[in-house]
Design a protein around this motif. Sequence first.
Motif, PDB file in Angstrom:
ATOM      1  N   ARG A 164       0.850  -1.194   0.000  1.00 48.60           N
ATOM      2  CA  ARG A 164       0.000   0.000   0.000  1.00 48.60           C
ATOM      3  C   ARG A 164       0.885   1.243   0.000  1.00 48.60           C
ATOM      4  N   LEU A 165       0.396   2.278  -0.652  1.00 53.49           N
ATOM      5  CA  LEU A 165       1.128   3.548  -0.675  1.00 53.49           C
ATOM      6  C   LEU A 165       1.009   4.298   0.645  1.00 53.49           C
ATOM      7  N   ILE A 166       0.018   3.942   1.422  1.00 51.09           N
ATOM      8  CA  ILE A 166      -0.215   4.594   2.716  1.00 51.09           C
ATOM      9  C   ILE A 166      -0.037   3.556   3.815  1.00 51.09           C
ATOM     10  N   ASP A 167       0.715   3.922   4.837  1.00 52.70           N
ATOM     11  CA  ASP A 167       0.979   3.001   5.947  1.00 52.70           C
ATOM     12  C   ASP A 167      -0.195   3.052   6.919  1.00 52.70           C
ATOM     13  N   ILE A 168      -1.209   2.282   6.647  1.00 52.38           N
ATOM     14  CA  ILE A 168      -2.418   2.269   7.467  1.00 52.38           C
ATOM     15  C   ILE A 168      -2.146   1.777   8.894  1.00 52.38           C
ATOM     16  N   ASN A 252      -6.350   0.349  -4.004  1.00 52.13           N
ATOM     17  CA  ASN A 252      -6.408  -0.389  -2.741  1.00 52.13           C
ATOM     18  C   ASN A 252      -6.011   0.495  -1.564  1.00 52.13           C
ATOM     19  N   SER A 253      -5.052   1.386  -1.781  1.00 55.02           N
ATOM     20  CA  SER A 253      -4.643   2.297  -0.705  1.00 55.02           C
ATOM     21  C   SER A 253      -5.773   3.263  -0.345  1.00 55.02           C
ATOM     22  N   ILE A 254      -6.472   3.751  -1.352  1.00 60.52           N
ATOM     23  CA  ILE A 254      -7.588   4.663  -1.096  1.00 60.52           C
ATOM     24  C   ILE A 254      -8.713   3.942  -0.354  1.00 60.52           C
ATOM     25  N   TYR A 255      -8.999   2.716  -0.775  1.00 61.49           N
ATOM     26  CA  TYR A 255     -10.028   1.934  -0.077  1.00 61.49           C
ATOM     27  C   TYR A 255      -9.675   1.739   1.390  1.00 61.49           C
TER      28      TYR A 255
END
Length: 262
Positions: A164-168, A252-255
């Motif tokens: 993912r581009l964002i580290d959730i 997927n990152s936005i979701y």
Amino acid sequence: MTTSALSSRWSSLPFTSPPLLSRPSTPKEEDQPRYYQLIEKAIEPNMISPVETETVQGIFELVPKTLRQAVPSAKRRFLREMEEDRRLALKKAILDYILQDSAEQDRLGVPIPVKPSNSAGRHQYPWHEMVNRTRDFMKSDLFITHPVMNTILYHFQTKYGDFRLIDIPHLREVMPLTMVNFYKNVKQSSLAAAERLRYEWLPEVCEIVDSHRDTVEDWMPQDSGLRMKKMDRFFNSIASLMSNLLRSCVINSIYDLVDLIE
């Protein structure tokens, strides 16, 4: 295409079935007494193997035990009927195999006529040529079936499938945040992920292409002009695949980010 399929009219003329589509040999009506006489008397019973015990046990295991015990006579009748049907079927199969030879047909006095069969719609599809053109285009211009494409896709799905581009997980740990800090965290994790793709995934793709250099050469024409065009299309196809994979990461990152916020 659907309209064309519904408006199709299949020919009523008989066509020979493809070689792999078998059909039983059937003699003419006047030859059938001789045919069944050979089945019954020409093939000895000792030429037919008995039913294996494991097969019978497997069949009866499908029947409830209470039912087997309640009607034992039916079980015996079933065994006799099964053995008789199997014996006749194997004898018929042996004779049919022998009668595939025209010389044996003459010797045994049972000619087997060639039986035409309707094609059942196995030819003259209105979309047949379109399918062939599309398939050739996908292979020669989009290179969808090329091993390089499959390898790149498989490598990305196995190594970066959860990327993912964002580290959730990190955001969950530091929440709650102000909007400014939230924006900073998202931006930092996105930049770090982009750097990983740039310095890790991109060289891996280049290595995959280089390791399949011989395969790429095999797919290219010898003519220099056509070769340049094919090479451009090949690498454009790789670029399109990589773009689609990156787009899937973004989606997927936005979701995941939306799920976190909600």
